[in-house]
Motif scaffolding. Sequence first.
Motif, PDB file in Angstrom:
ATOM      1  N   UNK A   1      -6.325  18.085   1.286  1.00 15.12           N
ATOM      2  CA  UNK A   1      -6.594  16.463   1.029  1.00 15.12           C
ATOM      3  C   UNK A   1      -5.600  15.363   1.626  1.00 15.12           C
ATOM      4  N   UNK A   2      -6.111  14.433   1.956  1.00 18.43           N
ATOM      5  CA  UNK A   2      -5.149  13.540   2.612  1.00 18.43           C
ATOM      6  C   UNK A   2      -4.152  12.972   1.657  1.00 18.43           C
ATOM      7  N   UNK A   3      -3.638  11.546   2.022  1.00 22.61           N
ATOM      8  CA  UNK A   3      -3.005  10.668   1.661  1.00 22.61           C
ATOM      9  C   UNK A   3      -4.052   9.872   0.788  1.00 22.61           C
ATOM     10  N   UNK A   4      -4.459   8.991   0.185  1.00 19.88           N
ATOM     11  CA  UNK A   4      -5.635   7.998   0.165  1.00 19.88           C
ATOM     12  C   UNK A   4      -6.065   6.892   1.313  1.00 19.88           C
ATOM     13  N   UNK A   5      -7.282   7.241   1.380  1.00 20.12           N
ATOM     14  CA  UNK A   5      -7.839   7.093   2.712  1.00 20.12           C
ATOM     15  C   UNK A   5      -9.143   6.677   2.042  1.00 20.12           C
ATOM     16  N   UNK A   6     -10.282   7.004   2.084  1.00 23.30           N
ATOM     17  CA  UNK A   6     -11.741   6.936   2.148  1.00 23.30           C
ATOM     18  C   UNK A   6     -11.317   6.396   0.833  1.00 23.30           C
ATOM     19  N   UNK A   7     -10.941   7.596   0.017  1.00 26.17           N
ATOM     20  CA  UNK A   7     -11.080   7.331  -1.398  1.00 26.17           C
ATOM     21  C   UNK A   7      -9.015   7.906  -1.684  1.00 26.17           C
TER      22      UNK A   7
ATOM     23  N   UNK B   1     -13.777   2.781  -0.381  1.00 23.76           N
ATOM     24  CA  UNK B   1     -13.605   2.319  -1.322  1.00 23.76           C
ATOM     25  C   UNK B   1     -12.075   2.119  -2.575  1.00 23.76           C
ATOM     26  N   UNK B   2     -11.771   1.170  -2.280  1.00 21.13           N
ATOM     27  CA  UNK B   2     -10.968   0.170  -3.101  1.00 21.13           C
ATOM     28  C   UNK B   2     -11.155   0.354  -5.114  1.00 21.13           C
ATOM     29  N   UNK B   3     -12.163   1.098  -5.389  1.00 15.81           N
ATOM     30  CA  UNK B   3     -12.632   0.995  -6.744  1.00 15.81           C
ATOM     31  C   UNK B   3     -11.401   2.954  -7.558  1.00 15.81           C
ATOM     32  N   UNK B   4     -11.413   3.217  -5.728  1.00 18.48           N
ATOM     33  CA  UNK B   4     -10.859   4.281  -6.504  1.00 18.48           C
ATOM     34  C   UNK B   4      -9.357   5.232  -5.233  1.00 18.48           C
ATOM     35  N   UNK B   5      -9.081   4.237  -5.022  1.00 21.48           N
ATOM     36  CA  UNK B   5      -7.955   4.288  -4.216  1.00 21.48           C
ATOM     37  C   UNK B   5      -7.092   4.431  -2.616  1.00 21.48           C
ATOM     38  N   UNK B   6      -8.964   3.497  -2.372  1.00 22.62           N
ATOM     39  CA  UNK B   6      -8.923   3.710  -0.658  1.00 22.62           C
ATOM     40  C   UNK B   6      -8.035   2.728   0.087  1.00 22.62           C
ATOM     41  N   UNK B   7      -7.983   3.244   0.891  1.00 21.02           N
ATOM     42  CA  UNK B   7      -7.306   1.914   1.987  1.00 21.02           C
ATOM     43  C   UNK B   7      -7.251   1.974   3.317  1.00 21.02           C
ATOM     44  N   UNK B   8      -7.661   1.281   3.980  1.00 21.51           N
ATOM     45  CA  UNK B   8      -7.952   0.552   5.536  1.00 21.51           C
ATOM     46  C   UNK B   8      -6.391   1.459   6.243  1.00 21.51           C
ATOM     47  N   UNK B   9      -4.728   1.637   6.135  1.00 22.31           N
ATOM     48  CA  UNK B   9      -3.885   2.329   6.420  1.00 22.31           C
ATOM     49  C   UNK B   9      -4.414   4.090   5.595  1.00 22.31           C
ATOM     50  N   UNK B  10      -4.508   4.203   4.680  1.00 24.47           N
ATOM     51  CA  UNK B  10      -4.445   5.542   4.930  1.00 24.47           C
ATOM     52  C   UNK B  10      -5.872   5.910   5.441  1.00 24.47           C
ATOM     53  N   UNK B  11      -6.820   5.086   5.783  1.00 23.08           N
ATOM     54  CA  UNK B  11      -7.501   5.541   7.307  1.00 23.08           C
ATOM     55  C   UNK B  11      -7.206   5.495   8.200  1.00 23.08           C
ATOM     56  N   UNK B  12      -6.401   5.108   8.256  1.00 25.37           N
ATOM     57  CA  UNK B  12      -5.948   4.765  10.016  1.00 25.37           C
ATOM     58  C   UNK B  12      -4.645   6.264   9.935  1.00 25.37           C
ATOM     59  N   UNK B  13      -4.368   6.568   8.878  1.00 25.60           N
ATOM     60  CA  UNK B  13      -3.518   7.859   9.101  1.00 25.60           C
ATOM     61  C   UNK B  13      -4.125   8.985   9.243  1.00 25.60           C
ATOM     62  N   UNK B  14      -5.008   9.047   8.576  1.00 29.22           N
ATOM     63  CA  UNK B  14      -6.058  10.307   8.104  1.00 29.22           C
ATOM     64  C   UNK B  14      -6.462   9.898   9.457  1.00 29.22           C
ATOM     65  N   UNK B  15      -6.850   9.475  10.137  1.00 24.72           N
ATOM     66  CA  UNK B  15      -7.810   9.292  11.396  1.00 24.72           C
ATOM     67  C   UNK B  15      -6.749   9.906  13.345  1.00 24.72           C
ATOM     68  N   UNK B  16      -5.677   9.277  12.494  1.00 24.98           N
ATOM     69  CA  UNK B  16      -4.176  10.414  13.535  1.00 24.98           C
ATOM     70  C   UNK B  16      -4.650  11.666  12.883  1.00 24.98           C
ATOM     71  N   UNK B  17      -3.984  11.874  11.651  1.00 27.56           N
ATOM     72  CA  UNK B  17      -3.731  13.177  11.207  1.00 27.56           C
ATOM     73  C   UNK B  17      -5.329  14.355  11.887  1.00 27.56           C
ATOM     74  N   UNK B  18      -6.789  13.708  11.813  1.00 30.38           N
ATOM     75  CA  UNK B  18      -7.539  14.201  12.417  1.00 30.38           C
ATOM     76  C   UNK B  18      -7.258  14.876  14.300  1.00 30.38           C
TER      77      UNK B  18
END
Length: 319
Positions: free
Chosen positions: A186-192, A221-238
């Motif tokens: 799993x990722x930390x909240x990102x896209x969801x 998707x902010x409706x279920x916990x998405x986050x721009x900062x989480x997207x950035x973190x997920x991208x760095x992890x990828x």
Amino acid sequence: MISDQHNISRRNFLSSAGLLTAGALIAPKILFAQAKALGPVEIIIKAAATSKINVTKLRGNIFMLDGSGGNIAVLNGPEGKLLVDAGIGVSKPHVFSALNSISKNPIKVLINSHWHFDHTSGNEWIHEAGATIIGQDITREHLTKSIHQEDWNYTFKPLPKQALPTVLFKTEHEHQFNGEKIHIQTYQPAHTDCDSSIYFPNADILHVADTFWNSYYPMIDYSTGGSIDGMITAAARNVARTTNKTIIIPGHGAVGNRAQLIDFHEMLVTIRQRVAKLKNQGRSLKEVIAAKPTASYDKKWGGFVIKGDFFTMLVYKGV
């Protein structure tokens, strides 16, 4: 996937879908006039019913299917087929035909990368075909209840019991199948708030689902916990998890590589910085959109379902 035939297929899907795919929204006012009677999700479902499914052989016995919402990975072998994501349910005849073009082996396992309907609404028929469904516990929870997505102005209904994951995990899971020790994490909240990556170590193929939209602005998707900062973190992890030899399957877009992941991360970071600076100056959303903070990226990243202005809104919402 990257052939002219694929590009034509994608353009046809977009024209019939009103410039919209699951996990992404263009504001209703700019949908095609003739589609006003339908909401965006209904338009997507209608388009998916006739969209062509393209099959791309990746490495070894792993393939990618695109054309039914999110990209689907297929691991084929003597034990049967393992799928990552199920696409949109109305695509069943076309997805089934595409799977049979790979082999006649039965579908035995389905992994859900997250809850969005373009990745899970095919769960029911794939389970009926004989698949055990694996998913994060939060993914199952979302699929058991109604969820109103404000940006889509749509309420997603629960899936039937038989379409729910029955093999659950919280943070990671390993599954042995067809000689691959598949690692789900799993990722930390990102896209969801329930995104997972799926890695095939023998083939060195990483399915990152909607934490990466190859050459497109992504939905958050902010409706279920998405986050721009989480997207950035997920991208760095990828980026950190891959090498120049790794094949990356994005949630949407063509098969990718590490260099494209790096470009995606850089784009997210830069646009976030620009939007945050303007917002911190006290500018309204309307003023920030008018300032065009995505302008230098729009030609490359704004050619699919999410344009620069809408992505600016998504980033503004999260900074």
